[in-house]
Design a protein around this motif. Structure first.
Motif, mmCIF file in Angstrom:
data_model
loop_
_atom_site.group_PDB
_atom_site.id
_atom_site.type_symbol
_atom_site.label_atom_id
_atom_site.label_comp_id
_atom_site.label_asym_id
_atom_site.label_seq_id
_atom_site.Cartn_x
_atom_site.Cartn_y
_atom_site.Cartn_z
ATOM 1 N N ARG A 44 1.018 4.173 -2.902
ATOM 2 C CA ARG A 44 0.725 5.583 -2.620
ATOM 3 C C ARG A 44 1.897 6.504 -2.948
ATOM 4 O O ARG A 44 1.736 7.723 -2.935
ATOM 5 C CB ARG A 44 0.292 5.723 -1.164
ATOM 6 N N VAL B 224 0.840 -1.200 0.000
ATOM 7 C CA VAL B 224 0.000 0.000 0.000
ATOM 8 C C VAL B 224 0.876 1.252 0.000
ATOM 9 O O VAL B 224 0.614 2.221 -0.728
ATOM 10 C CB VAL B 224 -0.958 -0.005 1.204
ATOM 11 N N THR C 79 -6.182 -1.011 -4.469
ATOM 12 C CA THR C 79 -5.084 -0.127 -4.068
ATOM 13 C C THR C 79 -3.727 -0.617 -4.558
ATOM 14 O O THR C 79 -2.910 0.166 -5.048
ATOM 15 C CB THR C 79 -5.044 0.017 -2.537
ATOM 16 N N ILE C 80 -3.458 -1.918 -4.429
ATOM 17 C CA ILE C 80 -2.108 -2.425 -4.699
ATOM 18 C C ILE C 80 -1.982 -3.048 -6.085
ATOM 19 O O ILE C 80 -0.996 -3.731 -6.376
ATOM 20 C CB ILE C 80 -1.676 -3.436 -3.619
#
Length: 518
Positions: A18, A14, A55-56
């Motif tokens: 980001r 994560v 997300t990943i």
């Protein structure tokens, strides 16, 4: 045995996601005056409301022992959030990762974003930069083959990109150089915004230069070009202003076609009468006047939100509230072609009448239309073809409709001031005037022999005009019930608020028989 190692691995992935394209790419984004996709989501959504999906996702590079070395995240970020407490889907391009092109795209992500909005009946906001997951010539090398446009996955993506227009509000923000598929995603919306530093085009300057047209981004697809052509609805100085426009647009609309637009508390007296309306329209019919102050005086204070102000400018279009109830408002603008309908005006009417029908918005039309624009340019742009299409759009609507004839209603375009074949409300100001064509110019044609044979042709012309002007008084039309009610202009707000209240219970949620076309 604890699952902490796996949670640590998840946290690391994560964190890598980001970081987006890396510190250098993020700095480049900031140095150019643009926010990153994650900063944009934070700015447009209610604080802390964003719940990300995928997300990943991305491309991992692994060590020989199978552990993750680095992760290049997918260049699409999406999830669910809230705006003013209402759920939305937000999907954004990450320009820091391969400029948002197909090389770093996972096509399932933007597709799932569209599907999520469709399935859960909530609006979708597209934050678009670059090609929006579209093609790049490097795709040939990175994938070892060329893509067939559409293809298996692409067909679903294109389907939802336009199909959602019939189901949920779709907002697009162009926040950089938007090309190809990105341009299509921005155009296939109910409301599109671009920053004035951005540009939009089917193909960018390097490609167009091969056609012998060496142009800069601004010269090819800058905000002035796109807003005047109707490719994009609005342009703002900053991204923050664009976010505010998106939030405000959504505040007038239901979450989907299966709901009605929200009604809010109103502290503006629905019986308020504005004395300035008594002098808003000049007695001299050759003098123009400003329509926007009239709009502001009859709707709830501060509620008018104009759409596409630089396109089809003889019609003003926007969202407004009457006694707290959302409506679509159309109004003639005599400052542009005297309010005559041009080809662009007709396209604008179609677009926003379709929007009203799709989302169950009652329509208010403040009419001052002397007819279609005439002349060579009008013929070259097929004004009459676009005009009858606009008339068909009006006649297809089922949403409640109220017209106030402010001054002119002439000819075929003047006839398109209300839907045919069903009841709508109609009022006329005492300044109103209507007919098959204006007397100016028409008298000379109809009474040519009588005028030319007179001892004083100019005196005869004036005599005939005076006689006809007296006969075309709106009061004579009211006698024969050719107009339902002539009103004191100061009663306009009261009657429109009454119309909005009447319209509220007769609208039915659900998909319309037709919906907005991009």
């Amino acid at each position: 045995m604890s699952w902490q190692p796996e949670l640590d691995e998840l946290a690391r992935r994560v964190e890598l996601a980001r970081e987006m394209g890396g510190a250098d790419k993020v700095k480049r984004q900031h140095d150019s005056g643009r926010l990153t996709v994650r900063e944009r989501i934070e700015n447009i959504a209610d604080a802390g409301s964003f719940v990300e999906t995928g997300t990943i996702s991305g491309v991992g590079e692994y060590e020989t022992d199978g552990t993750l070395g680095t992760l290049t995240p997918a260049n699409c970020v999406f999830g669910r959030a809230k705006i003013d407490g209402r759920p939305v889907v937000i999907v954004g391009d990450d320009f820091t990762v391969r400029g948002g092109s197909a090389d770093a795209a996972i096509s399932a992500k933007p597709l799932m974003a569209e599907q999520t909005a469709n399935a859960f009946r909530i609006p979708i906001i597209r934050l678009i930069e670059g090609s929006g997951g579209g093609g790049s010539v490097k795709t040939i090398e990175t994938r070892g083959a060329t893509n067939l446009p559409g293809g298996v996955g692409g067909t679903n993506g294109f389907y939802y990109m336009t199909e959602n227009l019939a189901h949920v509000p779709v907002v697009g923000l162009g926040l950089g150089s938007v090309a190809g598929l990105g341009a299509a995603r921005l155009a296939s919306t109910h409301y599109s915004i671009m920053t004035r530093q951005s540009a939009m085009f089917v193909a960018g300057p390097p490609v167009v230069a091969r056609l012998g047209q060496p142009l800069s981004k601004t010269e090819l697809g800058g905000w002035e070009i796109q807003t005047r052509a109707g490719g994009v609805d609005h342009a703002t100085e900053t991204e923050e202003e664009a976010f505010e426009c998106a939030r405000r647009f959504l505040s007038y609309l239901p979450a989907s076609v299966h709901e009605l637009p929200p009604t809010i508390a109103c502290d503006d007296d629905p019986e308020r009468g504005d004395e300035s309306l008594m002098t808003a329209v000049p007695r001299n019919r050759r003098r123009v006047y400003k329509m926007r102050p009239i709009i502001e005086s009859v709707v709830d204070k501060g509620s008018f939100f104009e759409l596409s102000p630089h396109f089809g400018r003889s019609i003003i279009a926007g969202l407004a509230r009457l006694d707290g109830r959302a409506v679509l408002l159309l109004a003639s603008d005599p400052h542009h072609y005297g309010g005559s309908w041009t080809a662009d005006t007709c396209q604008k009417v179609v677009r926003y009448v379709d929007l009203a029908e799709t989302f169950h918005l009652p329509v208010v039309y403040l009419c001052d239309c002397p007819g279609f624009l005439i002349g060579l340019d009008a013929e070259k742009s097929a004004t009459i073809r676009h005009g009858v299409r606009a008339m068909a759009a009006l006649n297809q609507t089922t949403t409640p409709w109220c017209t106030i004839i402010i001054r002119n209603a002439y000819g075929v375009a003047g006839a398109a001031h209300q839907p045919a074949g069903r009841l709508s409300l109609r009022y006329a100001w005492v300044s109103a005037s209507w007919g098959s064509l204006p007397l100016e110019g028409g008298v000379e044609a109809a009474y040519r022999a009588e005028i030319e044979s007179a001892e004083d042709p100019q005196a005869k012309l004036k005599e005939i005009e005076t006689r006809l002007h007296n006969m075309k008084s709106p009061f004579r039309s009211a006698e024969k019930f050719w107009v339902e009610e002539i009103i004191d202009p100061r009663r306009t707000r009261s009657l429109l608020c009454d119309f909005a209240r009447l319209a509220e219970p007769v609208r039915t949620p659900g998909r319309a028989s037709f919906s907005i076309r991009p």
